[in-house]
Design a protein around this motif. Structure first.
Motif, mmCIF file in Angstrom:
data_model
loop_
_atom_site.group_PDB
_atom_site.id
_atom_site.type_symbol
_atom_site.label_atom_id
_atom_site.label_comp_id
_atom_site.label_asym_id
_atom_site.label_seq_id
_atom_site.Cartn_x
_atom_site.Cartn_y
_atom_site.Cartn_z
ATOM 1 N N GLY A 351 0.831 -1.189 0.000
ATOM 2 C CA GLY A 351 0.000 0.000 0.000
ATOM 3 C C GLY A 351 0.871 1.246 0.000
ATOM 4 N N GLU A 352 0.333 2.340 0.542
ATOM 5 C CA GLU A 352 1.022 3.624 0.539
ATOM 6 C C GLU A 352 1.334 4.096 1.955
ATOM 7 O OE1 GLU A 352 1.926 5.515 -2.316
ATOM 8 O OE2 GLU A 352 1.417 3.610 -3.294
ATOM 9 N N GLN A 353 2.337 4.960 2.055
ATOM 10 C CA GLN A 353 2.635 5.632 3.315
ATOM 11 C C GLN A 353 2.975 7.092 3.010
ATOM 12 O OE1 GLN A 353 6.125 4.061 5.205
ATOM 13 N NE2 GLN A 353 7.346 4.026 3.334
ATOM 14 N N LEU A 354 2.633 7.991 3.908
ATOM 15 C CA LEU A 354 2.925 9.405 3.727
ATOM 16 C C LEU A 354 4.368 9.692 4.109
ATOM 17 C CD1 LEU A 354 -0.283 11.161 5.136
ATOM 18 C CD2 LEU A 354 0.280 10.617 2.760
ATOM 19 N N THR A 355 4.949 10.726 3.501
ATOM 20 C CA THR A 355 6.307 11.138 3.851
ATOM 21 C C THR A 355 6.294 11.812 5.222
ATOM 22 O OG1 THR A 355 6.063 13.329 2.859
ATOM 23 C CG2 THR A 355 6.824 11.545 1.410
ATOM 24 N N SER A 356 7.470 11.989 5.786
ATOM 25 C CA SER A 356 7.572 12.663 7.090
ATOM 26 C C SER A 356 7.057 14.098 7.011
ATOM 27 C CB SER A 356 9.022 12.637 7.580
ATOM 28 O OG SER A 356 9.879 13.282 6.641
ATOM 29 N N THR A 357 7.279 14.748 5.858
ATOM 30 C CA THR A 357 6.780 16.120 5.684
ATOM 31 C C THR A 357 5.259 16.143 5.702
ATOM 32 O OG1 THR A 357 8.714 16.730 4.363
ATOM 33 C CG2 THR A 357 6.772 18.134 4.162
ATOM 34 N N SER A 358 4.638 15.182 5.056
ATOM 35 C CA SER A 358 3.175 15.106 5.041
ATOM 36 C C SER A 358 2.624 14.874 6.443
ATOM 37 C CB SER A 358 2.717 13.983 4.113
ATOM 38 O OG SER A 358 3.076 14.251 2.775
ATOM 39 N N ARG A 359 3.257 13.972 7.164
ATOM 40 C CA ARG A 359 2.799 13.696 8.527
ATOM 41 C C ARG A 359 3.002 14.911 9.421
ATOM 42 N NH1 ARG A 359 5.572 8.879 7.336
ATOM 43 N NH2 ARG A 359 7.284 9.446 8.751
ATOM 44 N N ARG A 360 4.067 15.637 9.179
ATOM 45 C CA ARG A 360 4.337 16.858 9.972
ATOM 46 C C ARG A 360 3.271 17.910 9.691
ATOM 47 N NH1 ARG A 360 8.787 20.073 11.527
ATOM 48 N NH2 ARG A 360 7.902 21.693 12.899
ATOM 49 N N PHE A 361 2.825 18.007 8.437
ATOM 50 C CA PHE A 361 1.758 18.969 8.136
ATOM 51 C C PHE A 361 0.522 18.683 8.986
ATOM 52 C CE2 PHE A 361 -2.325 19.533 5.972
ATOM 53 C CZ PHE A 361 -2.378 20.917 5.949
ATOM 54 N N ILE A 362 0.136 17.423 9.080
ATOM 55 C CA ILE A 362 -1.054 17.075 9.861
ATOM 56 C C ILE A 362 -0.865 17.463 11.324
ATOM 57 C CG2 ILE A 362 -2.530 15.173 10.623
ATOM 58 C CD1 ILE A 362 -1.893 13.758 7.985
ATOM 59 N N SER A 363 0.328 17.262 11.847
ATOM 60 C CA SER A 363 0.618 17.650 13.234
ATOM 61 C C SER A 363 0.520 19.158 13.422
ATOM 62 C CB SER A 363 2.019 17.164 13.640
ATOM 63 O OG SER A 363 2.104 15.761 13.604
ATOM 64 N N GLU A 364 1.080 19.901 12.469
ATOM 65 C CA GLU A 364 1.025 21.366 12.557
ATOM 66 C C GLU A 364 -0.397 21.866 12.381
ATOM 67 O OE1 GLU A 364 3.829 23.500 13.228
ATOM 68 O OE2 GLU A 364 4.427 21.488 13.864
ATOM 69 N N LEU A 365 -1.161 21.190 11.562
ATOM 70 C CA LEU A 365 -2.570 21.557 11.382
ATOM 71 C C LEU A 365 -3.313 21.428 12.700
ATOM 72 C CD1 LEU A 365 -4.742 22.055 8.962
ATOM 73 C CD2 LEU A 365 -5.324 19.667 9.398
ATOM 74 N N ARG A 366 -3.104 20.319 13.394
ATOM 75 C CA ARG A 366 -3.765 20.118 14.684
ATOM 76 C C ARG A 366 -3.385 21.208 15.674
ATOM 77 N NH1 ARG A 366 -1.592 14.851 14.641
ATOM 78 N NH2 ARG A 366 -0.525 15.423 16.583
ATOM 79 N N ALA A 367 -2.148 21.678 15.571
ATOM 80 C CA ALA A 367 -1.649 22.685 16.508
ATOM 81 C C ALA A 367 -2.022 24.109 16.103
ATOM 82 C CB ALA A 367 -0.133 22.564 16.634
ATOM 83 N N ASP A 376 6.609 27.645 4.808
ATOM 84 C CA ASP A 376 7.957 27.076 4.769
ATOM 85 C C ASP A 376 8.057 25.891 3.804
ATOM 86 O OD1 ASP A 376 8.838 28.896 6.667
ATOM 87 O OD2 ASP A 376 8.391 27.560 8.355
ATOM 88 N N ASN A 377 6.905 25.350 3.395
ATOM 89 C CA ASN A 377 6.863 24.201 2.491
ATOM 90 C C ASN A 377 5.862 24.470 1.359
ATOM 91 O OD1 ASN A 377 8.408 21.832 4.074
ATOM 92 N ND2 ASN A 377 7.225 23.053 5.544
ATOM 93 N N PRO A 378 6.139 25.481 0.536
ATOM 94 C CA PRO A 378 5.174 25.913 -0.488
ATOM 95 C C PRO A 378 4.854 24.860 -1.541
ATOM 96 C CG PRO A 378 7.319 26.930 -0.858
ATOM 97 C CD PRO A 378 7.385 26.272 0.483
ATOM 98 N N LYS A 379 5.723 23.853 -1.705
ATOM 99 C CA LYS A 379 5.463 22.829 -2.711
ATOM 100 C C LYS A 379 4.242 21.977 -2.364
ATOM 101 C CE LYS A 379 10.179 22.338 -4.507
ATOM 102 N NZ LYS A 379 11.299 21.410 -4.738
ATOM 103 N N LEU A 380 3.797 22.014 -1.118
ATOM 104 C CA LEU A 380 2.626 21.252 -0.723
ATOM 105 C C LEU A 380 1.327 21.906 -1.175
ATOM 106 C CD1 LEU A 380 3.442 20.147 2.957
ATOM 107 C CD2 LEU A 380 3.855 18.915 0.812
ATOM 108 N N VAL A 381 1.375 23.163 -1.544
ATOM 109 C CA VAL A 381 0.168 23.905 -1.920
ATOM 110 C C VAL A 381 -0.145 23.673 -3.408
ATOM 111 C CG1 VAL A 381 -0.943 26.165 -2.087
ATOM 112 C CG2 VAL A 381 0.565 25.637 -0.149
ATOM 113 N N VAL A 382 -1.353 23.229 -3.701
ATOM 114 C CA VAL A 382 -1.805 23.039 -5.080
ATOM 115 C C VAL A 382 -2.216 24.404 -5.622
ATOM 116 C CG1 VAL A 382 -3.463 21.895 -6.593
ATOM 117 C CG2 VAL A 382 -2.590 20.704 -4.562
ATOM 118 N N LYS A 383 -1.585 24.824 -6.700
ATOM 119 C CA LYS A 383 -1.806 26.183 -7.214
ATOM 120 C C LYS A 383 -3.099 26.309 -7.997
ATOM 121 C CE LYS A 383 2.030 27.724 -5.504
ATOM 122 N NZ LYS A 383 2.015 28.660 -4.353
ATOM 123 N N ARG A 384 -3.496 25.272 -8.769
ATOM 124 C CA ARG A 384 -4.677 25.383 -9.602
ATOM 125 C C ARG A 384 -5.565 24.202 -9.357
ATOM 126 N NH1 ARG A 384 -3.332 27.726 -15.509
ATOM 127 N NH2 ARG A 384 -5.564 27.900 -15.411
#
Length: 384
Positions: A351-367, A376-384
């Motif tokens: 199956g699939e697993q998320l990268t550490s950066t992805s998991r960190r986003f979820i943690s920061e979202l909760r906080a 600090d991680n603009p590549k995660l943002v979908v532009k269109r």
């Protein structure tokens, strides 16, 4: 977390049931928009109390003015006590209603996080093949298993003694619990499940949707005229629908077909991005039509959803969330792309697993620090 409170009160429109009817019909559209990653609320200018007219005497003379009827106290809007932040779980399920006992599979699992002020939101998806621990679930006699996320919906939908009548509501319950355990999001304030057929009908009822196709996509499931390709010998055969790069207007089956394709550059992660883009475009389409002022159109949209929609509000009504999220607009929804990769041992794919950066986003979202993390991680943002 959503607070408690009722939605009762007098009708303020002067016509019995009018305000409640309009609000409730519009609220059903809210659910469709919740699935679309945003929120919609009806225009609330239905009028209010008016002064009584002056009474005429038999002689035609105007009698002294009758004291005006006191205007009723303003009725609090439904959901006025709902405060942010809110977390909503949005699910698209693959169901084959023509097959008895077919269990719903969660093909699209999205989370909409709305900030404390209820005017900004972040929408992100979890891979359907994400390897997670699905907890034991007594209602379905399920002992628990570490497997792909999509199975949580089907395992949870099993009703002992009623094998041919799977429960979407029960499946959602186990899926929500599984996602909560994985993400650390303790509670989903509301959630909605929409079948693919319901999504297809919704797009058509809205007159199609305009979408930027960010890469050439060849369909595995549909022919150019919309017919389903034939599954033969373990594979599909026949001509294929092709979605060329550029801004296109898609009808219902095209929108759904495009968003389902994962055999493209980027695989399942590209599909998640396309689903998010489609959802945001659908939000804009709903808002642009000003449906609150057009009861006929509202009715058409509600009918299009029919039985394809399941809503879970944890005791709160649909209309409450509709009003609470009325300030949320498409441009205030940030689409977040969470990268991941395959998981397996040797040559076996699990199956699939998320990268550490992805998991960190979820943690920061909760906080409450999602904005800073994305800066600090603009590549995660979908532009269109």
């Amino acid at each position: 977390m959503a607070g408690s409170g009722g939605t009762g009160g007098e009708n303020v429109s002067g016509r019995p049931g009018r305000r409640r009817r309009i609000v409730r019909v519009a609220a059903t559209v809210v659910v469709a928009v919740l699935l679309a990653g945003g929120a919609y609320a009806a225009d609330r200018q239905w009028g209010g109390g008016t002064e009584s007219p002056k009474a005429a005497s038999p002689s035609g003379a105007v009698s002294p003015a009758v004291a005006p009827t006191p205007a009723p106290s303003p009725t609090p809007e439904p959901g006025a006590d709902i405060t942010g932040p809110l977390n909503l779980l949005l699910v698209g399920v693959d169901t084959r209603v023509s097959v008895p006992g077919w269990e719903p599979h969660a093909d699209a699992v999205l989370i909409l996080h709305v900030t404390q002020a209820l005017d900004q939101a972040y929408l992100f998806a979890l891979p359907r093949d994400l390897v997670v621990q699905i907890p034991a679930f007594k209602k379905a006699n399920f002992p628990g298993e570490r497997t792909k996320l999509t199975h949580a919906m089907s395992y949870g939908s099993r009703v002992p003694g009623r094998e041919k009548e799977p429960s979407t509501t029960q499946g959602y319950e186990l899926l929500a619990r599984t996602v909560s355990d994985y993400t650390g999001i303790k509670r989903f304030d509301a959630g909605a499940v929409l079948t693919f057929g319901g999504f297809d009908n919704l797009v058509d009822t809205l007159g199609g949707v305009e979408l930027y196709i960010d890469q050439r996509v060849v369909s595995r499931h549909r022919e150019p005229d919309g017919k389903h390709r034939v599954l033969r010998g373990g594979g599909y055969v026949g001509p294929q629908m092709v979605y060329e790069k550029g801004t296109r207007k898609l009808n219902g089956w095209q929108a759904l077909d495009y968003a389902r394709q994962r055999y493209t550059e980027g695989g399942g992660y590209a599909r998640q991005r396309h689903q998010q883009q489609l959802i945001k475009a659908l939000v804009g389409k709903i808002l642009s039509q000003n449906l609150a002022r057009d009861q006929a159109r509202l009715g058409q949209v509600v009918t299009a959803l029919d039985d394809a929609l399941t809503f879970q509000g944890n005791g709160r009504e649909i209309v409450e969330f509709g009003y609470a999220l009325s300030r949320l607009r498409p441009e205030a929804i940030t689409l977040v792309d969470l990268p991941g990769g395959g998981l397996g041992t040797g040559g076996g794919y699990r199956g699939e697993q998320l990268t550490s950066t992805s998991r960190r986003f979820i943690s920061e979202l909760r906080a409450g620090r999602a904005a800073e993390f994305l800066a600090d991680n603009p590549k995660l943002v979908v532009k269109r």
